[in-house]
Design a protein around this motif. Structure first.
Motif, PDB file in Angstrom:
ATOM      1  N   HIS A  14       0.810  -1.222   0.000  1.00 11.79           N
ATOM      2  CA  HIS A  14       0.000   0.000   0.000  1.00 11.79           C
ATOM      3  C   HIS A  14       0.849   1.281   0.000  1.00 11.79           C
ATOM      4  CE1 HIS A  14       0.469  -1.225   4.254  1.00 11.79           C
ATOM      5  NE2 HIS A  14       0.490   0.073   4.514  1.00 11.79           N
ATOM      6  N   TYR A  15       2.194   1.147   0.051  1.00 10.38           N
ATOM      7  CA  TYR A  15       3.057   2.324  -0.059  1.00 10.38           C
ATOM      8  C   TYR A  15       3.780   2.380  -1.408  1.00 10.38           C
ATOM      9  CZ  TYR A  15       2.451   3.742   4.797  1.00 10.38           C
ATOM     10  OH  TYR A  15       1.926   4.189   5.985  1.00 10.38           O
ATOM     11  N   HIS A  16       3.433   1.498  -2.333  1.00 12.46           N
ATOM     12  CA  HIS A  16       4.111   1.480  -3.630  1.00 12.46           C
ATOM     13  C   HIS A  16       4.017   2.829  -4.339  1.00 12.46           C
ATOM     14  CE1 HIS A  16       4.468  -3.148  -4.431  1.00 12.46           C
ATOM     15  NE2 HIS A  16       5.021  -2.774  -3.301  1.00 12.46           N
ATOM     16  N   SER A  17       2.840   3.439  -4.366  1.00 10.73           N
ATOM     17  CA  SER A  17       2.687   4.711  -5.098  1.00 10.73           C
ATOM     18  C   SER A  17       3.498   5.820  -4.442  1.00 10.73           C
ATOM     19  CB  SER A  17       1.217   5.106  -5.211  1.00 10.73           C
ATOM     20  OG  SER A  17       0.651   5.277  -3.939  1.00 10.73           O
ATOM     21  N   GLU A  18       3.546   5.836  -3.095  1.00  8.68           N
ATOM     22  CA  GLU A  18       4.354   6.850  -2.408  1.00  8.68           C
ATOM     23  C   GLU A  18       5.837   6.625  -2.677  1.00  8.68           C
ATOM     24  OE1 GLU A  18       3.447   8.108   1.626  1.00  8.68           O
ATOM     25  OE2 GLU A  18       1.564   6.974   1.498  1.00  8.68           O
ATOM     26  N   ILE A  73       7.150   5.225  -5.394  1.00  4.42           N
ATOM     27  CA  ILE A  73       7.405   5.642  -6.781  1.00  4.42           C
ATOM     28  C   ILE A  73       7.542   7.163  -6.857  1.00  4.42           C
ATOM     29  CG2 ILE A  73       6.379   5.795  -9.096  1.00  4.42           C
ATOM     30  CD1 ILE A  73       5.172   2.992  -8.559  1.00  4.42           C
ATOM     31  N   HIS A  74       6.658   7.875  -6.186  1.00  2.11           N
ATOM     32  CA  HIS A  74       6.710   9.345  -6.209  1.00  2.11           C
ATOM     33  C   HIS A  74       8.015   9.863  -5.598  1.00  2.11           C
ATOM     34  CE1 HIS A  74       5.432  13.507  -6.015  1.00  2.11           C
ATOM     35  NE2 HIS A  74       5.761  13.521  -4.728  1.00  2.11           N
ATOM     36  N   ASP A 131      11.151   8.912  -7.870  1.00  5.16           N
ATOM     37  CA  ASP A 131      11.212   9.641  -9.136  1.00  5.16           C
ATOM     38  C   ASP A 131      11.381  11.141  -8.933  1.00  5.16           C
ATOM     39  OD1 ASP A 131      10.879   7.164 -10.196  1.00  5.16           O
ATOM     40  OD2 ASP A 131       8.846   7.483 -10.941  1.00  5.16           O
ATOM     41  N   SER A 169      13.556   3.621 -12.621  1.00  4.41           N
ATOM     42  CA  SER A 169      12.425   4.401 -12.116  1.00  4.41           C
ATOM     43  C   SER A 169      11.830   3.664 -10.921  1.00  4.41           C
ATOM     44  CB  SER A 169      11.363   4.565 -13.205  1.00  4.41           C
ATOM     45  OG  SER A 169      10.745   3.310 -13.481  1.00  4.41           O
ATOM     46  N   LYS A 181       8.831   2.610 -10.529  1.00  3.82           N
ATOM     47  CA  LYS A 181       8.019   1.495 -11.032  1.00  3.82           C
ATOM     48  C   LYS A 181       8.915   0.304 -11.388  1.00  3.82           C
ATOM     49  CE  LYS A 181       4.480   0.498 -14.537  1.00  3.82           C
ATOM     50  NZ  LYS A 181       5.104  -0.528 -15.349  1.00  3.82           N
TER      51      LYS A 181
END
Length: 203
Positions: free
Chosen positions: A157-161, A163-164, A167, A176, A178
């Motif tokens: 659940h922290y994958h998107s944070e 990635i941000h 990057d 990157s 991702k």
């Protein structure tokens, strides 16, 4: 002397050659370690990768030069492992072989050399490389974890944070966010630091 493509039969000899040279600050390249076994594994992976290639120069039965290109043809880029050379004039032969091999497939090459590696600096200067950034490498010899925050493997659940953050802090370098997540496995892990406000860092 001529440059030739590294093949599986030469991997151990190349590993020992690189390990000996990469242990010296004056020859050190940051993309590779100094352990012959670790370097052998890296060369073995490169040898299995159809996109990448390595080149050697022999002097009798001994190696006198090595240059690897860890390539990503989709991005058109490659990280250079080397050049490692006994004599500076061998750099040109290795580089010409690499350019000929990858002709039309790559548009950017990256070099990560120790500040004391004047051979690599000379090579970079002569071939139009531009300084992108300077790094400081530190070593922790005491394994004490006193004062360190609690860390854990990166939760889904922290994958998107993640990635941000990756990057934003490291745009256009290495993988990157991702790609790092896609490469995670038993050998490639991401550790995170969490507090009451959530995700705040990673290694």
């Amino acid at each position: 002397m001529q440059a030739e493509i590294l093949n599986h039969a030469n991997l151990m000899q190349a590993s020992e050659f690189i390990a000996e040279m990469n242990a010296l600050p004056a020859c050190h390249i940051g993309y590779l370690g100094t352990s012959p076994n670790d370097i052998y594994q890296s060369l073995e992976e490169m040898n299995r990768d159809a996109e990448s290639a390595a080149f050697i120069i022999r002097e009798g039965d001994d190696l006198a030069g090595f240059l690897g290109a860890d390539a990503d043809l989709n991005k058109g880029t490659a990280e250079l492992w080397g050049p490692f050379v006994q004599e500076n004039e061998l750099m040109r032969l290795l580089w010409e072989k690499a350019l000929q091999y990858f002709e039309g497939k790559l548009h950017a090459y990256f070099l990560f050399a120790d500040a004391s590696n004047h051979t690599a600096s000379e090579f970079a200067s002569e071939n139009g490389f531009m300084l992108q950034s300077a790094q400081t490498c530190m070593e922790l010899k005491d394994n004490s974890s006193n004062g360190l925050r609690k860390v854990s493997l990166l939760p889904i659940h922290y994958h998107s944070e993640f990635i941000h953050l990756n990057d934003t802090v490291f745009p256009h370098t290495y993988y990157s966010g991702k790609e790092i997540i896609e490469r995670m496995n038993d050998d490639h892990k991401v550790y995170t630091s969490l507090d009451e406000d959530g995700f705040n860092g990673y290694l």
